[in-house]
Design a protein around this motif. Sequence first.
Motif, PDB file in Angstrom:
ATOM      1  N   MET A 171       0.835  -1.196   0.000  1.00 32.07           N
ATOM      2  CA  MET A 171       0.000   0.000   0.000  1.00 32.07           C
ATOM      3  C   MET A 171       0.876   1.255   0.000  1.00 32.07           C
ATOM      4  O   MET A 171       0.645   2.188  -0.770  1.00 32.07           O
ATOM      5  N   GLU A 172       1.894   1.249   0.861  1.00 37.22           N
ATOM      6  CA  GLU A 172       2.777   2.408   0.944  1.00 37.22           C
ATOM      7  C   GLU A 172       3.570   2.613  -0.343  1.00 37.22           C
ATOM      8  O   GLU A 172       3.976   3.733  -0.648  1.00 37.22           O
ATOM      9  N   ALA A 173       3.781   1.551  -1.104  1.00 37.12           N
ATOM     10  CA  ALA A 173       4.498   1.651  -2.377  1.00 37.12           C
ATOM     11  C   ALA A 173       3.548   1.995  -3.522  1.00 37.12           C
ATOM     12  O   ALA A 173       3.963   2.069  -4.678  1.00 37.12           O
ATOM     13  N   GLY A 174       2.272   2.188  -3.193  1.00 41.40           N
ATOM     14  CA  GLY A 174       1.299   2.548  -4.216  1.00 41.40           C
ATOM     15  C   GLY A 174       0.814   1.370  -5.039  1.00 41.40           C
ATOM     16  O   GLY A 174       0.223   1.542  -6.101  1.00 41.40           O
ATOM     17  N   GLU A 175       1.048   0.166  -4.552  1.00 43.33           N
ATOM     18  CA  GLU A 175       0.609  -1.033  -5.259  1.00 43.33           C
ATOM     19  C   GLU A 175      -0.762  -1.470  -4.754  1.00 43.33           C
ATOM     20  O   GLU A 175      -1.216  -1.039  -3.718  1.00 43.33           O
ATOM     21  N   GLY A 176      -1.393  -2.350  -5.505  1.00 43.14           N
ATOM     22  CA  GLY A 176      -2.676  -2.907  -5.079  1.00 43.14           C
ATOM     23  C   GLY A 176      -3.834  -2.001  -5.468  1.00 43.14           C
ATOM     24  O   GLY A 176      -3.700  -1.073  -6.265  1.00 43.14           O
ATOM     25  N   ILE A 177      -4.988  -2.299  -4.895  1.00 44.32           N
ATOM     26  CA  ILE A 177      -6.202  -1.534  -5.185  1.00 44.32           C
ATOM     27  C   ILE A 177      -6.829  -1.080  -3.879  1.00 44.32           C
ATOM     28  O   ILE A 177      -6.556  -1.635  -2.819  1.00 44.32           O
TER      29      ILE A 177
END
Length: 77
Positions: A63-69
């Motif tokens: 999440m912190e790396a801007g991955e996922g949804i």
Amino acid sequence: MTAKLSKELAAALHATGDRELEVIDPDTERTYFLVDRETHLRAMEALRRQQDRDAIAQGIAEMEAGEGISVDEARKL
């Protein structure tokens, strides 16, 4: 499946007291540890908790790396 211990293994297990008994499969040379049911259940629960913590930490890192949804996007799936 449940197997019964031979008298030899039972005697060895009793001799260990509350400690585990290390046994080796003569066919495969694999090593096993015999422990009582409660010890096994506690160990499996501790492993599950650690796996849960690892999965949460991985999710936070993603999440912190801007991955996922987002949660909203996931709910739409």
